[in-house]
Design an enzyme around this catalytic site. Structure first.
Site, PDB file in Angstrom:
ATOM      1  N   GLU A 146       4.131 -13.496  25.666  1.00 27.09           N
ATOM      2  CA  GLU A 146       3.548 -12.777  24.541  1.00 27.09           C
ATOM      3  C   GLU A 146       3.383 -13.797  23.422  1.00 27.09           C
ATOM      4  O   GLU A 146       4.369 -14.269  22.860  1.00 27.09           O
ATOM      5  CB  GLU A 146       4.463 -11.635  24.095  1.00 27.09           C
ATOM      6  CG  GLU A 146       3.969 -10.897  22.858  1.00 27.09           C
ATOM      7  CD  GLU A 146       4.996  -9.923  22.309  1.00 27.09           C
ATOM      8  OE1 GLU A 146       5.093  -9.812  21.065  1.00 27.09           O
ATOM      9  OE2 GLU A 146       5.721  -9.290  23.107  1.00 27.09           O
ATOM     10  N   ARG A 174       1.729 -14.762  14.639  1.00 26.58           N
ATOM     11  CA  ARG A 174       2.381 -15.185  13.402  1.00 26.58           C
ATOM     12  C   ARG A 174       1.931 -16.575  12.980  1.00 26.58           C
ATOM     13  O   ARG A 174       2.189 -16.997  11.858  1.00 26.58           O
ATOM     14  CB  ARG A 174       3.913 -15.164  13.570  1.00 26.58           C
ATOM     15  CG  ARG A 174       4.495 -13.779  13.753  1.00 26.58           C
ATOM     16  CD  ARG A 174       5.981 -13.752  13.440  1.00 26.58           C
ATOM     17  NE  ARG A 174       6.752 -14.658  14.279  1.00 26.58           N
ATOM     18  CZ  ARG A 174       7.358 -14.297  15.405  1.00 26.58           C
ATOM     19  NH1 ARG A 174       7.237 -13.049  15.849  1.00 26.58           N
ATOM     20  NH2 ARG A 174       8.058 -15.160  16.097  1.00 26.58           N
ATOM     21  N   THR A 189       2.585  -9.390  17.642  1.00 26.18           N
ATOM     22  CA  THR A 189       2.497  -9.299  16.179  1.00 26.18           C
ATOM     23  C   THR A 189       1.042  -9.101  15.749  1.00 26.18           C
ATOM     24  O   THR A 189       0.570  -9.723  14.799  1.00 26.18           O
ATOM     25  CB  THR A 189       3.103 -10.538  15.496  1.00 26.18           C
ATOM     26  OG1 THR A 189       4.284 -10.950  16.195  1.00 26.18           O
ATOM     27  CG2 THR A 189       3.509 -10.220  14.064  1.00 26.18           C
ATOM     28  N   LYS A 220       6.428  -0.405  22.824  1.00 29.04           N
ATOM     29  CA  LYS A 220       7.387  -1.431  22.444  1.00 29.04           C
ATOM     30  C   LYS A 220       8.510  -0.757  21.662  1.00 29.04           C
ATOM     31  O   LYS A 220       8.243   0.053  20.761  1.00 29.04           O
ATOM     32  CB  LYS A 220       6.712  -2.494  21.583  1.00 29.04           C
ATOM     33  CG  LYS A 220       7.664  -3.591  21.094  1.00 29.04           C
ATOM     34  CD  LYS A 220       6.918  -4.642  20.285  1.00 29.04           C
ATOM     35  CE  LYS A 220       7.860  -5.730  19.792  1.00 29.04           C
ATOM     36  NZ  LYS A 220       7.166  -6.806  19.086  1.00 29.04           N
TER      37      LYS A 220
END
Length: 314
Positions: free
Chosen positions: A41, A45, A69, A129
């Protein structure tokens, strides 16, 4: 189950990565593949995330890549255009979630409460998630929620590590976990690829949890099986456990009432998750006899020392 989700489940542990530069992408992913974890993943960021996904898809095509993210519709579009097979967010934004679904993407929104989970499931999310997992009560929390949301499936991140990974993966409504312990940012920055591979291998070993379950002895007939089992029980004070096709002497030795697979019998190896073990062993070139598959058991092809090998789920 969706093909991508099936692969996420089979891999079991999804490394979560914040790349510092595109130059790190290929060597890190090759280290992950060598360690048995061909997935990542890639978090948005950092500014290079999109280019890293593109580069990895080109240079290490066996990698299963998701984008993490993801906070906006624009990021989601860029991630999918770069080749991300699933989109992960730290929280639940109905607008971003619906946009990914409408584009045919696979969305895993971040959820922490039963209300968020129910809304996301009703919106069409197959997997949620759970983040941050440990801070929100961990497996115990999900078992309480799962009793009501029985069709819910989760990927858990946040506080998952080598010590508690199987606490999560032993719960059947948890599809996979995400973690950073096998590829921390300083290890990536310093290019410690062999160390990362070693940690990945240890993580896979822990996750699969192989151990000896029992040894099966091929006997010629029920009388011989009974005699063998009773002898072992008399010698070692094992419990005598007769069954339809075999007799167990305690839990360690199974006396078959007639010869089955293996010249001498079989060795049963237990694992935490059968499908996951089959996937990881297959990556190493191990072949399985699909005609022997049962919901929680399967035989490998061939023999070892005159014994067939039987994989069973704990």
């Amino acid at each position: 189950m969706n093909e991508v989700l099936k692969r996420v489940s089979d891999i079991g542990i999804i490394p979560v990565i914040a790349f510092n530069s595109v130059e790190e992408a290929v060597p890190l992913c090759k280290a992950l593949v060598a360690g048995g974890l061909p997935a990542a993943e890639v978090t948005f960021r950092t500014a290079c995330a999109e280019d890293c996904i593109k580069t990895i898809n080109k240079e290490v095509p066996e990698m299963l890549l998701g984008a993490g993210t993801v906070l906006t519709v624009d990021q989601a579009d860029r991630a999918m255009a770069a080749g991300a097979k699933f989109i992960v967010a730290p929280g639940y934004d109905p607008k971003v979630t619906q946009h990914v679904i409408d584009r045919g993407g696979l969305m895993m929104p971040g959820t922490a409460t039963a209300g968020e989970m129910q809304q996301a499931m009703n919106q069409g999310c197959e997997v949620l998630k759970f983040f941050p997992a440990e801070a929100n009560g961990g497996v115990a929390m999900l078992k309480n929620i799962g009793a009501a949301l029985k069709s819910a499936k989760w990927m858990c991140t946040g506080g998952v590590n080598a010590k508690n990974v199987n606490d999560y993966l032993n719960y059947d409504q948890i599809l996979a976990v995400g973690g950073t312990w096998m590829c921390k940012s300083d290890m990536i920055r310093d290019g410690k690829w062999s160390e990362i591979t070693a940690i990945c291998k240890e993580a896979v070993k822990t996750m699969l949890g192989f151990s000896l379950a029992h040894v099966g002895i091929n006997c010629e007939n029920p009388v011989e099986a009974q005699r063998a089992a009773k002898t072992l029980c008399a010698f070692f004070s094992f419990d005598y456990k007769p069954g339809n096709s075999s007799i167990f002497a305690g839990s360690a030795v199974e006396c078959m009432k007639e010869p089955y697979l293996g010249r001498n019998g079989h060795i049963a190896i237990s694992t935490v998750n059968l499908d996951r073990a089959v996937y990881h062993l297959s990556r190493q070139g191990v072949e399985f006899d699909e005609s022997t598959r049962k919901p929680k058991a399967i035989y490998l092809k061939g023999e070892v020392g005159g014994f067939a090998i039987h994989l069973v789920q704990k």
